[in-house]
Design an enzyme around this catalytic site. Sequence first.
Site, PDB file in Angstrom:
ATOM      1  N   GLY A   1       0.851  -1.182   0.000  1.00 36.55           N
ATOM      2  CA  GLY A   1       0.000   0.000   0.000  1.00 36.55           C
ATOM      3  C   GLY A   1       0.887   1.231   0.000  1.00 36.55           C
TER       4      GLY A   1
ATOM      5  CG  ASP B   1       4.693  -3.228  -5.535  1.00 28.74           C
ATOM      6  OD1 ASP B   1       5.187  -4.331  -5.827  1.00 28.74           O
ATOM      7  OD2 ASP B   1       5.336  -2.340  -4.959  1.00 28.74           O
ATOM      8  CG  ASN B   2       7.354  -0.715  -8.215  1.00 27.68           C
ATOM      9  OD1 ASN B   2       6.729   0.055  -7.491  1.00 27.68           O
ATOM     10  ND2 ASN B   2       8.477  -1.295  -7.820  1.00 27.68           N
TER      11      ASN B   2
ATOM     12  NE  ARG C   1       0.875   1.956  -6.644  1.00 24.09           N
ATOM     13  CZ  ARG C   1       2.081   2.503  -6.468  1.00 24.09           C
ATOM     14  NH1 ARG C   1       3.161   1.802  -6.738  1.00 24.09           N
ATOM     15  NH2 ARG C   1       2.199   3.733  -6.021  1.00 24.09           N
TER      16      ARG C   1
END
Length: 485
Positions: free
Chosen positions: A100, A265-266, A196
């Site tokens: 998060g 998450d990127n 994402r």
Amino acid sequence: MTLAQTPNNKNSSNPFLCLNYESAFESLGDDYYDEVAAEEFPEHILRWRNDALLPRLGLEPQVVKDEDFITAFGKFEGRKPFLAMRYHGYQFGEYNSLLGDGRGFLYGQVRGTDEELYDFGTKGSGRTPYSRGGDGLLTLKGGVREVLAAEALHHLGVRTSRCLTMIETGLSLWRGDEPSPTRSSVMVRMSNSHIRFGTFERLHYLQRPDLTQKLLDHVIKEYYQDLDAQENKYALFYAELVKRIAELAAQWMAAGFCHAVLNTDNMSITGESFDYGPYAFIPNYNPYFIAAYFDYYGRYCYINQPTVCQLNLEMLQEPLKAIIEKDDLNFGLANFNEYYQTEYTSLMLKKLGFVELRHPQAKELLNLTIEFLANSKVGYHEFFYEMARTFSAKWRDEPGFVMNSSDIVPVPGASPIFDDWCILYHKILNDLDSDRLDTIAQTLAFYNPKTALLRPVIESIWEAIFQEDNWQPFYDLVKQIQSRQ
């Protein structure tokens, strides 16, 4: 009606606080974020303002004061709510459900003059529920590196987020991977979206297909608008995302860029490059170049980037299977390699001077180029810049004239691969009309700037800041990058 749905602070003289912020992501509800507060910093020193982005917001740079940046993005006055976005992700292949926004939040969303929706996302703005014991802050060096990465990639033709502003905050930070204490900063990133792959993966983990459906509808409505009225819009969305990600990977590779941390998450759901940590531009063509010191097994090395992107798209199928048929997902992903090869070949041929080259030996020329660079110590960026600097109509006369005024290439006979490359480049030039030579020269100059953002360059910039608080080399470098020098 929330604050984000109306023009803020109409009586304010601060242009940023008078923008018409939209509540697109906020309106999804708090299943997707947590409202958070910004850190209160002891100092606010504006170190970077990206005036090139202001016209896209309908703002004239000359009327936006430095204090306007500081008030809005350093003191965080006049705006609420700030939303820490929730997401999970695969990190080095292992699923992490404790992620998060841990040191940033969604500051606001604004419709640009191009009618696209843009996020202002902070980095280094303080603790959130996802900081997991961290301080939620950003080193000044980290801010400098991200400003440089985003500007360099943008001007190399990579679809990327960019930094709107960076402010030094006066806090001292302790970091294990650099001398401490070190200075701190807060940065605001401007991008199409901060949603994402991991935003969807979290919803799958929570077994909430209803929230997945809601988020996917939002993404298509805001970022894939031409698909929204299509009967099979979900399958078309995934196919388009595959294309965007494949082309993005090709753009990185052609630019000689190693992202370093391609966790899910990127990965942006809009196919945009963002969130630059320990990135690096390759000094020479080493397929196994590793940018992150903690990437012990080279999972995210330079040559693996397209494969990892494809794998991340495959893992994204898990949450999307709640809405999209598996056959449609597989059909969309099957085109990844074709999209990648088409984009990579096009970009590399441009670096070789050809906007469009249908010559039967074009692919052979590209293969020889890579083979020579891989087997020599010639710098990747330096080679193409030297092509641009030394290009001459005389290269049509005989192969020995090709790049013969450059000191970086081997002398005739010293490298059979380079000799073959010169012969083929000479042949292609002679197979083209002579009136195309000017276009080739212009293309070489445009796609191969002299300035390459290699690590020693970044370290020299940081050394001037760290030792003398001298920011002029930083500003000079950004100017060179933006002017493609």
